[in-house]
Design a protein around this motif. Structure first.
Motif, PDB file in Angstrom:
ATOM      1  N   TYR A  15      27.059  12.000  37.148  1.00 52.61           N
ATOM      2  CA  TYR A  15      28.095  11.145  36.573  1.00 52.61           C
ATOM      3  C   TYR A  15      29.109  12.053  35.873  1.00 52.61           C
ATOM      4  O   TYR A  15      28.757  12.723  34.891  1.00 52.61           O
ATOM      5  CB  TYR A  15      27.486  10.174  35.566  1.00 52.61           C
ATOM      6  N   VAL A  20      22.731  15.144  37.620  1.00 54.89           N
ATOM      7  CA  VAL A  20      21.417  14.499  37.494  1.00 54.89           C
ATOM      8  C   VAL A  20      20.507  14.886  38.655  1.00 54.89           C
ATOM      9  O   VAL A  20      19.358  15.260  38.460  1.00 54.89           O
ATOM     10  CB  VAL A  20      21.565  12.960  37.413  1.00 54.89           C
ATOM     11  N   ASN A  40      10.432   7.632  33.474  1.00 53.57           N
ATOM     12  CA  ASN A  40      11.756   7.135  33.082  1.00 53.57           C
ATOM     13  C   ASN A  40      12.755   8.280  32.987  1.00 53.57           C
ATOM     14  O   ASN A  40      12.433   9.361  32.501  1.00 53.57           O
ATOM     15  CB  ASN A  40      11.696   6.433  31.714  1.00 53.57           C
ATOM     16  N   GLY A  41      13.956   8.012  33.490  1.00 57.63           N
ATOM     17  CA  GLY A  41      15.052   8.963  33.323  1.00 57.63           C
ATOM     18  C   GLY A  41      15.006  10.162  34.251  1.00 57.63           C
ATOM     19  O   GLY A  41      15.742  11.133  34.061  1.00 57.63           O
ATOM     20  N   MET A  42      14.176  10.135  35.283  1.00 61.25           N
ATOM     21  CA  MET A  42      14.027  11.293  36.182  1.00 61.25           C
ATOM     22  C   MET A  42      15.030  11.287  37.334  1.00 61.25           C
ATOM     23  O   MET A  42      15.078  12.229  38.122  1.00 61.25           O
ATOM     24  CB  MET A  42      12.591  11.370  36.717  1.00 61.25           C
ATOM     25  N   GLY A  43      15.779  10.182  37.502  1.00 66.78           N
ATOM     26  CA  GLY A  43      16.845  10.174  38.499  1.00 66.78           C
ATOM     27  C   GLY A  43      16.654   9.220  39.665  1.00 66.78           C
ATOM     28  O   GLY A  43      17.423   9.265  40.628  1.00 66.78           O
ATOM     29  N   LYS A  44      15.670   8.349  39.570  1.00 67.30           N
ATOM     30  CA  LYS A  44      15.382   7.438  40.693  1.00 67.30           C
ATOM     31  C   LYS A  44      16.558   6.493  40.973  1.00 67.30           C
ATOM     32  O   LYS A  44      17.013   6.365  42.116  1.00 67.30           O
ATOM     33  CB  LYS A  44      14.103   6.619  40.412  1.00 67.30           C
ATOM     34  N   SER A  45      17.030   5.835  39.913  1.00 70.70           N
ATOM     35  CA  SER A  45      18.152   4.905  40.105  1.00 70.70           C
ATOM     36  C   SER A  45      19.412   5.655  40.523  1.00 70.70           C
ATOM     37  O   SER A  45      20.211   5.162  41.326  1.00 70.70           O
ATOM     38  CB  SER A  45      18.433   4.119  38.817  1.00 70.70           C
ATOM     39  N   THR A  46      19.581   6.863  39.979  1.00 74.41           N
ATOM     40  CA  THR A  46      20.754   7.666  40.345  1.00 74.41           C
ATOM     41  C   THR A  46      20.698   8.033  41.822  1.00 74.41           C
ATOM     42  O   THR A  46      21.735   8.052  42.506  1.00 74.41           O
ATOM     43  CB  THR A  46      20.818   8.933  39.469  1.00 74.41           C
ATOM     44  N   GLN A  87      19.120  -2.086  40.100  1.00 71.59           N
ATOM     45  CA  GLN A  87      18.238  -2.551  39.021  1.00 71.59           C
ATOM     46  C   GLN A  87      18.947  -3.615  38.188  1.00 71.59           C
ATOM     47  O   GLN A  87      18.324  -4.555  37.721  1.00 71.59           O
ATOM     48  CB  GLN A  87      17.857  -1.348  38.166  1.00 71.59           C
ATOM     49  N   GLN A 192       8.102   0.803  39.140  1.00 67.84           N
ATOM     50  CA  GLN A 192       7.248   1.273  38.041  1.00 67.84           C
ATOM     51  C   GLN A 192       5.802   0.827  38.234  1.00 67.84           C
ATOM     52  O   GLN A 192       4.887   1.424  37.673  1.00 67.84           O
ATOM     53  CB  GLN A 192       7.763   0.732  36.698  1.00 67.84           C
TER      54      GLN A 192
HETATM   55  N1  LIG Z   1      26.132   5.919  34.067  1.00 69.43           N
HETATM   56  C1  LIG Z   1      25.567   7.050  33.613  1.00 69.43           C
HETATM   57  N2  LIG Z   1      26.314   8.019  33.022  1.00 69.43           N
HETATM   58  C2  LIG Z   1      25.767   9.157  32.575  1.00 69.43           C
HETATM   59  N3  LIG Z   1      24.445   9.438  32.683  1.00 69.43           N
HETATM   60  C3  LIG Z   1      23.652   8.523  33.251  1.00 69.43           C
HETATM   61  C4  LIG Z   1      24.174   7.283  33.758  1.00 69.43           C
HETATM   62  N4  LIG Z   1      23.127   6.572  34.286  1.00 69.43           N
HETATM   63  C5  LIG Z   1      22.031   7.346  34.119  1.00 69.43           C
HETATM   64  N5  LIG Z   1      22.338   8.501  33.500  1.00 69.43           N
HETATM   65  C6  LIG Z   1      21.402   9.585  33.179  1.00 69.43           C
HETATM   66  O1  LIG Z   1      20.850  10.082  34.379  1.00 69.43           O
HETATM   67  C7  LIG Z   1      19.471  10.420  34.179  1.00 69.43           C
HETATM   68  C8  LIG Z   1      18.640   9.711  35.228  1.00 69.43           C
HETATM   69  O2  LIG Z   1      18.710   8.310  35.002  1.00 69.43           O
HETATM   70  P1  LIG Z   1      18.175   7.266  36.063  1.00 69.43           P
HETATM   71  O3  LIG Z   1      18.552   5.906  35.593  1.00 69.43           O
HETATM   72  O4  LIG Z   1      18.592   7.683  37.410  1.00 69.43           O
HETATM   73  O5  LIG Z   1      16.588   7.496  35.933  1.00 69.43           O
HETATM   74  P2  LIG Z   1      15.382   6.604  36.461  1.00 69.43           P
HETATM   75  O6  LIG Z   1      14.370   7.575  36.988  1.00 69.43           O
HETATM   76  O7  LIG Z   1      15.849   5.549  37.370  1.00 69.43           O
HETATM   77  O8  LIG Z   1      14.843   5.955  35.120  1.00 69.43           O
HETATM   78  P3  LIG Z   1      14.132   4.546  34.788  1.00 69.43           P
HETATM   79  O9  LIG Z   1      12.772   4.609  35.402  1.00 69.43           O
HETATM   80  O10 LIG Z   1      14.081   4.542  33.289  1.00 69.43           O
HETATM   81  O11 LIG Z   1      14.989   3.463  35.371  1.00 69.43           O
HETATM   82  C9  LIG Z   1      19.130  10.047  32.752  1.00 69.43           C
HETATM   83  O12 LIG Z   1      19.174  11.210  31.969  1.00 69.43           O
HETATM   84  C10 LIG Z   1      20.226   9.096  32.364  1.00 69.43           C
HETATM   85  O13 LIG Z   1      20.496   9.175  30.993  1.00 69.43           O
END
Ligand SMILES: Nc1ncnc2c1ncn2[C@@H]1O[C@H](COP(=O)(O)OP(=O)(O)OP(=O)(O)O)[C@@H](O)[C@H]1O
Length: 238
Positions: A15, A20, A40-46, A87, A192
């Motif tokens: 982003y 990420v 959480n926060g490992m980048g799956k949604s990204t 999500q 999850q």
């Molecule tokens: N819109 C955004 N702008 C900046 N950073 C972001 C944004 N969305 C997510 N991040 C960061 O990217 C990293 C990965 O987030 P992401 O949501 O991809 O993780 P995740 O594995 O899907 O987590 P979860 O299981 O909690 O949903 C995190 O450090 C988060 O803070």
């Protein structure tokens, strides 16, 4: 549209200035079921948002059915067969359930929405209600149903079970399995509920700080207690 393969090579994204994902490579063959796991926060949604064209890509390739899609926008990726259920449940709040489903049909006949009602009888009961009047779980069902009605060749599901009652989760996972087994869709799942994901998938990747830290089969993961503890942060699987 029949199921298509999805190949990712050297993908890095994030982003703005925030990186990420780093050097992600994997392939999901047509009709396969891939679970993407990680804490959480490992980048799956990204990762899913990047595949859908909604983040900043720094490098790497994405091929849908062998065709490169990394250079085209989100809407064009959807037209080429990439279905994405984020999500954040993005129902249209001022449209009814039925109108929301019509949006997903694209060029298909209106009668096709019966497929969505067969998958989610609850949506049929609430078909005249506005999107804004639905519970969280019902919104989840609506977003998922609307995407499936478009008959994507690759379906990205980001935590589709969140907010759903256990009995509906089982039915939904079975329905996803049927879609993949019939050769209609390749399915990538972030979830999850690890055991549900492993029961569903035929391959798993685990993300750790934006990189792929483990790949293998659900059976191999279930037998690898160390990986389960260190990369997923849970005590055990059963
Ligand atoms: N819109 C955004 N702008 C900046 N950073 C972001 C944004 N969305 C997510 N991040 C960061 O990217 C990293 C990965 O987030 P992401 O949501 O991809 O993780 P995740 O594995 O899907 O987590 P979860 O299981 O909690 O949903 C995190 O450090 C988060 O803070």
């Amino acid at each position: 549209m029949p199921a298509a393969s999805l190949e990712i090579a050297g993908l890095s994204a994030g982003y703005g200035q925030t990186r990420v994902l780093e050097d992600i490579s994997f392939c999901a063959g047509a009709g396969r079921k891939l679970a993407v796991l990680g804490r959480n926060g490992m980048g799956k949604s990204t990762l899913f948002a990047t595949l859908a064209g909604q983040t900043k890509r720094y490098g790497g390739e994405i091929r849908l059915g062998g065709q490169p899609i990394e250079g085209i926008d989100s809407a064009s990726r959807a037209l080429k067969g990439l279905g994405y259920v984020p999500q954040s449940r993005d129902v249209f709040p001022t449209l009814t359930v039925e109108e929301n489903l019509f949006v997903g049909l694209k060029a298909r006949p209106r009668s096709a929405i019966e497929e969505a009602y067969a998958m989610f009888p609850r949506l049929k009961e609430r078909r005249k209600n506005l999107g804004s009047q639905l519970s969280g779980g019902e919104q989840q069902m609506l977003t998922t149903a609307r995407t499936i009605l478009g008959q994507p060749s690759v379906l990205l599901l980001d935590e589709p079970l969140e907010g759903l009652a256990p009995v509906i989760c089982e039915e939904l996972m079975a329905a996803f399995g049927t879609l993949a087994a019939s050769g209609e869709m390749t399915i990538l799942l972030v979830e999850q509920r690890i055991q549900s994901a492993l029961d569903f998938a035929d391959a798993v990747i685990i993300l750790e700080r934006g990189r792929i830290a483990w790949t293998g089969t659900p059976a191999a993961l279930a037998a690898d207690q160390h990986t389960v503890e260190t990369l997923l942060g849970v005590g055990g699987l059963h």
